[in-house]
Design a protein around this motif. Sequence first.
Motif, short mmCIF file in Angstrom:
data_model
loop_
_atom_site.label_atom_id
_atom_site.label_comp_id
_atom_site.label_asym_id
_atom_site.label_seq_id
_atom_site.Cartn_x
_atom_site.Cartn_y
_atom_site.Cartn_z
N UNK A 175 -2.86 7.16 31.85
CA UNK A 175 -2.24 7.70 32.87
C UNK A 175 -0.74 8.50 32.23
N UNK A 176 -0.05 6.77 31.43
CA UNK A 176 0.80 7.29 30.99
C UNK A 176 1.17 8.43 30.17
N UNK A 177 -0.05 8.31 29.24
CA UNK A 177 -0.27 9.45 28.01
C UNK A 177 -0.04 11.04 28.90
N UNK A 178 -1.02 10.70 30.04
CA UNK A 178 -1.16 12.12 30.91
C UNK A 178 -0.57 12.66 31.32
N UNK A 179 0.53 11.94 31.99
CA UNK A 179 1.34 11.86 32.45
C UNK A 179 2.66 12.82 31.55
N UNK A 180 2.99 11.93 30.53
CA UNK A 180 3.75 12.67 29.44
C UNK A 180 2.89 13.92 28.70
N UNK A 181 2.39 14.11 28.32
CA UNK A 181 1.66 15.52 28.27
C UNK A 181 2.12 16.57 29.37
#
Length: 227
Positions: A175-181
């Motif tokens: 989820x953190x990677x998705x929010x960053x992208x």
Amino acid sequence: MTMSFFDQFMSPTLLGIPLIALALALPWILFPTPSPRWINNRLLTLQNWFINRFTQQILLPLTLGGHKWALLLTSLMIFLITINMLGLLPYTYTPTTQLSLNLGLAVPLWLATVIIGMRNQPTHALGHLLPEGTPTLLIPILIIIETISLFIRPIALGVRLTANLTAGHLLIQLIATGAFVLLPLMPTVAILTSILLFLLTLLEVAVAMIQAYVFVLLLSLYLQENV
């Protein structure tokens, strides 16, 4: 990309030295040592209250013979909670996501409860393998099933702790990677995803404490059957 998500579960090394030893030894430094004074500060009072309440709760179903395990079970509980909580911090490592460590804790403690039962009350301990009033034809099958369920207990203890922490860490990183992208592409969706990430982090804090409690609680129940 997929493999990098699982890199967080690899034991890091520095100059060829595995840092899992540091991660296991460091939590003990964080707890304040008891004071010889009559009146403690707020942190020590809260720590003592938590330890006393947990010890009373764990020893409630046990007989006097099982009270010898109070120090071991309480220390194990504090140890697991601290490691699980510290593993949620950024740039840290969670040793309890390793199945080998969890099995290394579960198997000896479970085996100790079984040996205590076999030594003190062998008839009662062996009686768990065959319920009373079983038909003659079902006796061999039930003995095999109960023996398998007995030996699968430590595996279930280790796998439960490993799976819950691993799944939570993976979800947080995904989820953190998705929010960053999504942040430069769709800021509104990224903000909503960040809120979801914050709620999931709160859930993981609860899971870190609950799983440590469940691990020790199940050990105390296994001890209760053999004391």
